[in-house]
Each structure stands twice: as structure tokens, then as C-alpha cells.
Motif scaffolding. Sequence first.
Motif, mmCIF file in Angstrom:
data_model
loop_
_atom_site.group_PDB
_atom_site.id
_atom_site.type_symbol
_atom_site.label_atom_id
_atom_site.label_comp_id
_atom_site.label_asym_id
_atom_site.label_seq_id
_atom_site.Cartn_x
_atom_site.Cartn_y
_atom_site.Cartn_z
ATOM 1 N N THR A 98 0.822 -1.207 0.000
ATOM 2 C CA THR A 98 0.000 0.000 0.000
ATOM 3 C C THR A 98 0.860 1.264 0.000
ATOM 4 O O THR A 98 0.394 2.319 -0.398
ATOM 5 N N ALA A 99 2.106 1.159 0.442
ATOM 6 C CA ALA A 99 3.030 2.290 0.422
ATOM 7 C C ALA A 99 3.816 2.266 -0.893
ATOM 8 O O ALA A 99 4.259 1.219 -1.338
ATOM 9 N N ALA A 100 3.972 3.428 -1.511
ATOM 10 C CA ALA A 100 4.664 3.511 -2.799
ATOM 11 C C ALA A 100 5.860 4.449 -2.695
ATOM 12 O O ALA A 100 5.712 5.591 -2.275
ATOM 13 N N PRO A 101 7.045 3.983 -3.098
ATOM 14 C CA PRO A 101 8.209 4.873 -3.114
ATOM 15 C C PRO A 101 8.048 5.933 -4.206
ATOM 16 O O PRO A 101 7.617 5.620 -5.319
ATOM 17 N N VAL A 102 8.365 7.173 -3.867
ATOM 18 C CA VAL A 102 8.237 8.280 -4.805
ATOM 19 C C VAL A 102 9.534 9.082 -4.805
ATOM 20 O O VAL A 102 10.074 9.399 -3.745
ATOM 21 N N LEU A 103 10.008 9.415 -5.992
ATOM 22 C CA LEU A 103 11.191 10.253 -6.164
ATOM 23 C C LEU A 103 10.721 11.601 -6.687
ATOM 24 O O LEU A 103 10.013 11.662 -7.694
ATOM 25 N N ILE A 104 11.106 12.668 -5.993
ATOM 26 C CA ILE A 104 10.728 14.013 -6.408
ATOM 27 C C ILE A 104 11.997 14.832 -6.571
ATOM 28 O O ILE A 104 12.809 14.911 -5.656
ATOM 29 N N VAL A 105 12.150 15.434 -7.747
ATOM 30 C CA VAL A 105 13.251 16.376 -7.985
ATOM 31 C C VAL A 105 12.610 17.752 -8.060
ATOM 32 O O VAL A 105 11.644 17.960 -8.804
ATOM 33 N N THR A 106 13.119 18.677 -7.280
ATOM 34 C CA THR A 106 12.565 20.029 -7.264
ATOM 35 C C THR A 106 13.448 20.976 -8.064
ATOM 36 O O THR A 106 14.593 20.656 -8.376
ATOM 37 N N HIS A 107 12.881 22.126 -8.369
ATOM 38 C CA HIS A 107 13.699 23.193 -8.917
ATOM 39 C C HIS A 107 14.542 23.756 -7.770
ATOM 40 O O HIS A 107 14.319 23.424 -6.601
ATOM 41 N N MET B 97 2.860 9.670 5.057
ATOM 42 C CA MET B 97 4.158 9.068 4.759
ATOM 43 C C MET B 97 4.373 7.798 5.582
ATOM 44 O O MET B 97 4.069 7.752 6.758
ATOM 45 N N ALA B 98 4.913 6.770 4.928
ATOM 46 C CA ALA B 98 5.195 5.499 5.598
ATOM 47 C C ALA B 98 6.553 5.524 6.296
ATOM 48 O O ALA B 98 6.804 4.725 7.182
ATOM 49 N N ALA B 99 7.428 6.447 5.887
ATOM 50 C CA ALA B 99 8.774 6.556 6.469
ATOM 51 C C ALA B 99 9.262 7.987 6.295
ATOM 52 O O ALA B 99 8.676 8.767 5.534
ATOM 53 N N ASP B 100 10.319 8.331 7.001
ATOM 54 C CA ASP B 100 10.893 9.662 6.864
ATOM 55 C C ASP B 100 11.452 9.865 5.459
ATOM 56 O O ASP B 100 12.061 8.954 4.890
#
Length: 68
Positions: free
Chosen positions: A27-36, A56-59
Motif C-alpha cells: 500500500t506504500a509507494a516509493p516516490v522520487l521528487i526532484v525540485t527546482h 508518509m510510511a517513512a521519513d
Amino acid sequence: ALAKIAAALGEHGISIDRMRQTRHDDTAAPVLIVTHKTQRADLDAAIDAMRASGVMAADPVALRIESV
């Protein structure tokens, strides 16, 4: 959940350059976010807001990118 994360970033003036959700079987999905480009203090405040959102499932892990 992604809307809450994006809102936390936006509320602190951080714009998303790209986002990727990787394959998952839970049910938890890893997400990668790159910001400006942003200031570290703004990112820290956004991360605190993400933690407080309850989705969030983790920090989160923040890595600085010097250049792309």
C-alpha cells in the motif's frame, strides 16, 4: 497522498521539476521528487509539513543535486 506532499512543497514555495513513483506491491509507494532550485530552510519546512500530513510510511530522504 501525492496531493498532500505536493501541497506541502507548494506552500513553502518549492516547485516540482519531476516526480516518479516506482513499482510497488504494497500500500506504500516509493516516490522520487526532484525540485527546482530552492533554499534548504524552505525544504526543511516542507519536509516537516510532509511528516505532519500523516501520509508518509517513512521519513523522507533529501539529497542535494549540485547540477544536472
